[in-house]
Design an enzyme around this catalytic site. Sequence first.
Site, PDB file in Angstrom:
ATOM      1  N   ARG A 279      22.455  29.578  57.342  1.00 42.68           N
ATOM      2  CA  ARG A 279      22.338  30.881  58.005  1.00 42.68           C
ATOM      3  C   ARG A 279      23.381  31.003  59.103  1.00 42.68           C
ATOM      4  NH1 ARG A 279      21.713  30.124  63.728  1.00 42.68           N
ATOM      5  NH2 ARG A 279      19.820  28.988  64.186  1.00 42.68           N
TER       6      ARG A 279
ATOM      7  N   GLU B  94      16.323  38.227  66.272  1.00 42.82           N
ATOM      8  CA  GLU B  94      16.939  37.648  67.481  1.00 42.82           C
ATOM      9  C   GLU B  94      18.415  38.025  67.586  1.00 42.82           C
ATOM     10  OE1 GLU B  94      18.019  33.284  69.225  1.00 42.82           O
ATOM     11  OE2 GLU B  94      16.025  33.458  68.347  1.00 42.82           O
TER      12      GLU B  94
ATOM     13  N   ARG C 146      21.010  38.368  60.904  1.00 46.10           N
ATOM     14  CA  ARG C 146      20.894  36.960  60.522  1.00 46.10           C
ATOM     15  C   ARG C 146      21.146  36.934  59.033  1.00 46.10           C
ATOM     16  NH1 ARG C 146      17.949  32.882  63.781  1.00 46.10           N
ATOM     17  NH2 ARG C 146      19.275  32.974  65.626  1.00 46.10           N
TER      18      ARG C 146
ATOM     19  N   CYS D 124      21.809  34.316  71.905  1.00 45.52           N
ATOM     20  CA  CYS D 124      21.527  33.042  72.557  1.00 45.52           C
ATOM     21  C   CYS D 124      22.803  32.210  72.608  1.00 45.52           C
ATOM     22  CB  CYS D 124      20.432  32.290  71.795  1.00 45.52           C
ATOM     23  SG  CYS D 124      20.026  30.727  72.591  1.00 45.52           S
TER      24      CYS D 124
ATOM     25  N   THR E 224      23.321  29.197  72.782  1.00 42.68           N
ATOM     26  CA  THR E 224      23.297  27.954  71.998  1.00 42.68           C
ATOM     27  C   THR E 224      23.831  28.196  70.583  1.00 42.68           C
ATOM     28  OG1 THR E 224      21.042  28.250  71.157  1.00 42.68           O
ATOM     29  CG2 THR E 224      21.258  27.124  73.265  1.00 42.68           C
TER      30      THR E 224
ATOM     31  N   ARG F 137      23.671  27.340  60.904  1.00 43.29           N
ATOM     32  CA  ARG F 137      22.787  26.195  60.687  1.00 43.29           C
ATOM     33  C   ARG F 137      22.735  25.964  59.186  1.00 43.29           C
ATOM     34  NH1 ARG F 137      17.321  24.861  59.983  1.00 43.29           N
ATOM     35  NH2 ARG F 137      16.952  22.807  60.896  1.00 43.29           N
TER      36      ARG F 137
ATOM     37  N   ARG G 169      14.600  17.511  61.527  1.00 44.00           N
ATOM     38  CA  ARG G 169      13.346  18.159  61.944  1.00 44.00           C
ATOM     39  C   ARG G 169      12.299  17.891  60.889  1.00 44.00           C
ATOM     40  NH1 ARG G 169      15.044  24.463  63.092  1.00 44.00           N
ATOM     41  NH2 ARG G 169      16.333  24.157  64.923  1.00 44.00           N
TER      42      ARG G 169
ATOM     43  N   GLU H 229      11.091  24.278  63.865  1.00 46.48           N
ATOM     44  CA  GLU H 229      11.579  23.647  65.084  1.00 46.48           C
ATOM     45  C   GLU H 229      10.533  22.797  65.784  1.00 46.48           C
ATOM     46  OE1 GLU H 229      14.704  24.957  68.507  1.00 46.48           O
ATOM     47  OE2 GLU H 229      14.138  26.287  66.879  1.00 46.48           O
TER      48      GLU H 229
END
Length: 355
Positions: A112, A211, A215, A263, A265, A272, A302, A307
Site C-alpha cells: 500500500r 487517514e 490509500r 502522518c 512517519t 508498506r 507483526r 499493528e
Amino acid sequence: MSGEFPVIQSAHSLVAKHVTKERWDRVKDIETKTCGFTIAKACACAIEFDNQHCGIYAGDWDCYKDFSEIFDAIIQDYHGISADAKHTSDMDATKITGNIDPAAPVHSTRIRVGRSIDGFGLSPGITKQQRIDVEKLVSTALSKVTGDLAGSYYPLTGMDEAVRQQLVDDHFLFVSGDRNLTVAGMERDWPEGRGIFHNDKKTFLIWVNEEDQLRIISMQMGGDVRGVFERLAKGIKAVGDSVKQESGKDFCLDAKYGYIHSCPTNLGTGMRASVHVDLPGWTQHGVAKLQARCEELHLQPRGTRGESGGQTGFTYDISNKHRLGYSEVQLVQKMIDGVNTLWKEDQEFQKKYNM
C-alpha cells in the site's frame, strides 16, 4: 490561533522532545493557507493522549513548510535522515531482481501507498467542501480506468447494507471510531466524502479520504511480490494520469520528503510492502530473536492481526521498516530478499528443533 504553550501529555513522544516553548511561540499565530490549520491542531494527539510515539499530523502540505522547524526536527529524528537529505521515488518494477521463493509458505502479499492531490487539505485539516471535491474528482477519475484495474466505487454515505456486509467480509471496509483519528480531526463530517474502490478481481483497492486522501493498495494470495508491485505501479499511474486529466492537478511530491502524507512517519514512499508468512522454526527459536533478526534485515514483524493485535500461532506479517530515504524499488527488494533469508533460516531451525 494556537494560544499558549500547552501541557503535552505524551511525555515520551517526539512532539514532547522537539516542540519547545520557543518553537511553539514562533508559530502559534500562524494559520495555514489551504485549510487554516494551526500547530495546536497538528499536535492535538500528543497534547490530549499520553501514549503517542510521534504525536503530530499535518493538516495540509503547508504545515510541512509553515511549521518546518518543528516538523523537520521530528521527521529527521523518526526517519534517521540528515537535514539536507533528498528523496527519490522509483516505481519501475523491471528493476526488481528475483521474487520470493515459491516454496516459502507465504499466504498473501499486500503493498500500500498513500497519495495526496495538490491544492486540497490532508485528512486532519481538509475542509468539508475540499473532501467532497476530492471524492468527486477521484471517483470520476476511477470510472475512466480500464483493463484489469477497472472496477466500482462505493461511497460510504448511503451505502447499501448488502454492499457494506460484503466489504466487511472482504476486510476492505474502514470504519469510524478510532480515538487517534478523531482527535487528529480526521473523522469530521463522517462518513461524507469517503468511500472505497476496488477492481473486479479485488486485487486493486483504493480508500478515499481515510487517514490520507488516497490509500492505494495492491494485493493477492501467494507470494508474487513483484507482480503485486507491478500492479500497484500501473494503478498509481492510471489514477494519477486520470486525476491530472480531470483537474490539471498532480500528487503532492516534495523534493525533500517525497510523497506527502498526513502522518510524517509515512513520508517518502508512504509504502508498506508486506507478506503473511509461516515461520514455525523462528517461533520455536524465539519471537524476540526473530524481532532482532528482522531489525538487522530492515524489516518489521507483526502479528497477523494488525499493528496492535499481538501474535497468533506462527504466521507473521513481515514488511519493510523504512519509508523515507529509500526508493520504492529498494524497499520492495529488501522485503523480498529479507523474507527469503528468514525462510531459509526457518528451515534450519526446523531441523535443529526436530520439527
